[in-house]
Design an enzyme around this catalytic site. Sequence first.
Site, PDB file in Angstrom:
ATOM      1  N   ASP A 182       0.830  -1.197   0.000  1.00  0.00           N
ATOM      2  CA  ASP A 182       0.000   0.000   0.000  1.00  0.00           C
ATOM      3  C   ASP A 182       0.868   1.253   0.000  1.00  0.00           C
ATOM      4  OD1 ASP A 182      -2.317   1.461   0.030  1.00  0.00           O
ATOM      5  OD2 ASP A 182      -3.036   0.720   1.953  1.00  0.00           O
ATOM      6  N   GLU A 189       2.707   6.936  -2.681  1.00  0.00           N
ATOM      7  CA  GLU A 189       2.414   8.082  -3.543  1.00  0.00           C
ATOM      8  C   GLU A 189       2.922   9.400  -2.959  1.00  0.00           C
ATOM      9  OE1 GLU A 189      -0.858   5.010  -3.619  1.00  0.00           O
ATOM     10  OE2 GLU A 189      -0.153   6.397  -2.068  1.00  0.00           O
ATOM     11  N   ASP A 227      -8.940   3.586  -3.053  1.00  0.00           N
ATOM     12  CA  ASP A 227     -10.076   3.877  -2.170  1.00  0.00           C
ATOM     13  C   ASP A 227     -11.271   4.402  -2.951  1.00  0.00           C
ATOM     14  OD1 ASP A 227      -8.271   3.171  -0.262  1.00  0.00           O
ATOM     15  OD2 ASP A 227      -7.902   5.197   0.479  1.00  0.00           O
TER      16      ASP A 227
END
Length: 771
Positions: free
Chosen positions: A412, A415, A478
């Site tokens: 995960d 970014e 998400d």
Amino acid sequence: MKFSDGYWMLLPGVRPHYPAMAYDVTNGPDCLEILAPTREIRHRGDTLDGPVLNVRITSPMDDVVHVHVSHWNEGKVTPSFQVQPADQVNVETYCSDDETWLRAGSLTARINRRTWSLIFEVNGNVVTRSGSRGLAMVNTNDGDFMHEQLTLAVGECVYGLGERFGPFVKNGQTVESWNKDGGTGSEQAYKNVPFYLTNRGYGVFVMHPEAVSFEVASEKVSQVQFSVAGHSLDYMVIYGPTPREILQKYTRLTGRPAIPPSWSFGLWLTTSFTTSYDESTITSFIQGMEERDLPLHVFHFDCFWMKEYQWCDFRWDERVFPDPKSMLARIHDRGLKVCVWINPYIAQQSPLFSEGANQGYLLKRPDGSVWQTDQWQAGMGIVDFTNPSACRWYADHLRALLDMGVDAFKTDFGERIPIDVAWSDGSSPQRMHNYYSYLYNEVVFNLLQRERGNGEAVLFARSATAGCQKFPVHWGGDCFSSFESMAESLRGGLSLGLCGFGFWSHDIGGFEGMPPAAVYKRWIAFGLLSSHSRLHGSSSYRVPWLFDDEAVEVLRTFTNLKCRLMPYLFGSAIQAHNHGWPMMRAMAMEFPGNRACETLDRQYMLGDNLLVAPVFSEDGDVDYYLPDGDWTSLLTGCTACGGSWKSEHHDFRSLPLMVRPNSVIALGSSRSQVEYDYTQGVEFFLSSLEDGRTVVCDVPYTDGTVALTATISRDANKITANLTGRTNDWGLILSHGFAGVTSSNGTVDHVENGVRVRPEDGKQDLVVTVD
């Protein structure tokens, strides 16, 4: 980024410098070196003052032209995208007083020497071009930039540019290629890939990991402009002419996806994110799936398998998981694989923070101090993957988890990478922002390959850039629990697939919020007909019995279906690995030249031969388009004539799942497993078959090699099926489009989606007669 104020004027402070002519050309056997002054040279005095551009044109492989433009020599700047050129390229060059050109395979880059223009053409036909004011070095009040503008023809559509959740056709959009954690409901993207392709037979790869700004038929409505800060610009034009060929060539250069393990194609269930859970909770979920006869293949532990404030320390929270190794063994005993969540950040409260800081493993500020932030984890630092020792340190902690029984990692984040930093190897902070996702996922994927072997490595990755397709799988991030978010997720996945990413997933039911039962059930069908399928939420669980009894039935139906589809799906996975074609394909990719398919973004092809049209409504009404030919529903065996739109109503256990004309789908024998012998009990579903046609269908082993090949032919009213390879248990299903089915050497019975014929005495051939 816009430089102009309308068509005629420039924005304040903008001073462009365009190449005026190809003043001097050196044409070697495989390259052109061009000196391009930014004003016409009439006499010696004109050579003084003012910038010149140096243009170098080469080719890394046939049908690909690489253009490198520099104003000032900035030296080698890292990192750069990894590109693997072909071993041999067929290149020709030519130079005269009027023009110079380089030809690579079918693609020619032609430069007008007297009045600058750069034309890309095939057999004398223009593919795209950069006009007299397309290429430029631009001075602005915010610094210097380079830009290129390539023309768009009438009706030309632009696709790709990473996983983007806005309109599928990118015309009219400004796209900033800069990774951000912005969810699926914004113009931001987790996975920015500076590559686009069009419906006119070519793609463009802008070879800059840093921020690239695309004006796609926006600043100039008949052009795509791309710009970068600084004094150099690199891009490639890739000629197809088909989308498949463009992607095959692009991924030949940037890398193709590894084949994920067959078990990863099954159903994943997670703890969800902020929910409360311990081993008893997890056991209740797994047991609940078993009791309801719901196949499950992977269980995922999200963030809170570690103690709060300590992500990542790679240690199980002993308050709720006192004996993790035994727990993982018990999960394995139920036939499941295990995935755990990780990210590349080290919280200040983690025992690893001091160790990482002292050893120089964490990203630093220019003054030498550790870069820290309170966003996400309090006081967290970021692992510096440009430091080989930091890579080994990070991988060693993951290896301990593998030794404990973990099978996969959800990689995960990655970014939010700052630019006010100094990297260990001196890399450019701007270029590392997006490229960090490559290094992060590479470290984890390579560890899995070393420890588990080829074919057993799989990630669930969120951030990415060009080249990250080599490290599957990627998921959409998400999303909200709504039909609108379901649709935007599909747009993102189709756009990413057109950048060479073969395997993609999304959170079934949506991540944020508790989905209404209707959204959950419709999303199940979409999710199980994606390459990878995961039930995951934020603050609520995603087990089906929390919604309604029908949700349990829907999940069973589509999980059973996916298990049976594994011979076909795994064959499509092999195509992704061998050719760079995504498993989930935009209609524009599979049906080039069909104008009706150019903008379709609510349906897709799953592999070569299955059309999927998810239902984005509670009432079950769905509109979808069928290209020409006689299509067949895999679920019912009924046929429909293509070349038109269809309006249908489907209950929650159904959706349009149409088999391409003149094609065959291999269906496996298991309704509960995804990892099994696909040859035993295999049935070949024949949609339709025109007279004189032959179709071939391979059935793979789980190692990717071909185990069995079925060759099916039609001659008038006789259909023959022959197998190469051995199996003593197989059959042929002819859809309801075939009438009067009989067989001279097989037994015939009726099934829900057609007529099944099975050979007698384990024979490897069948002869069937139809009316």
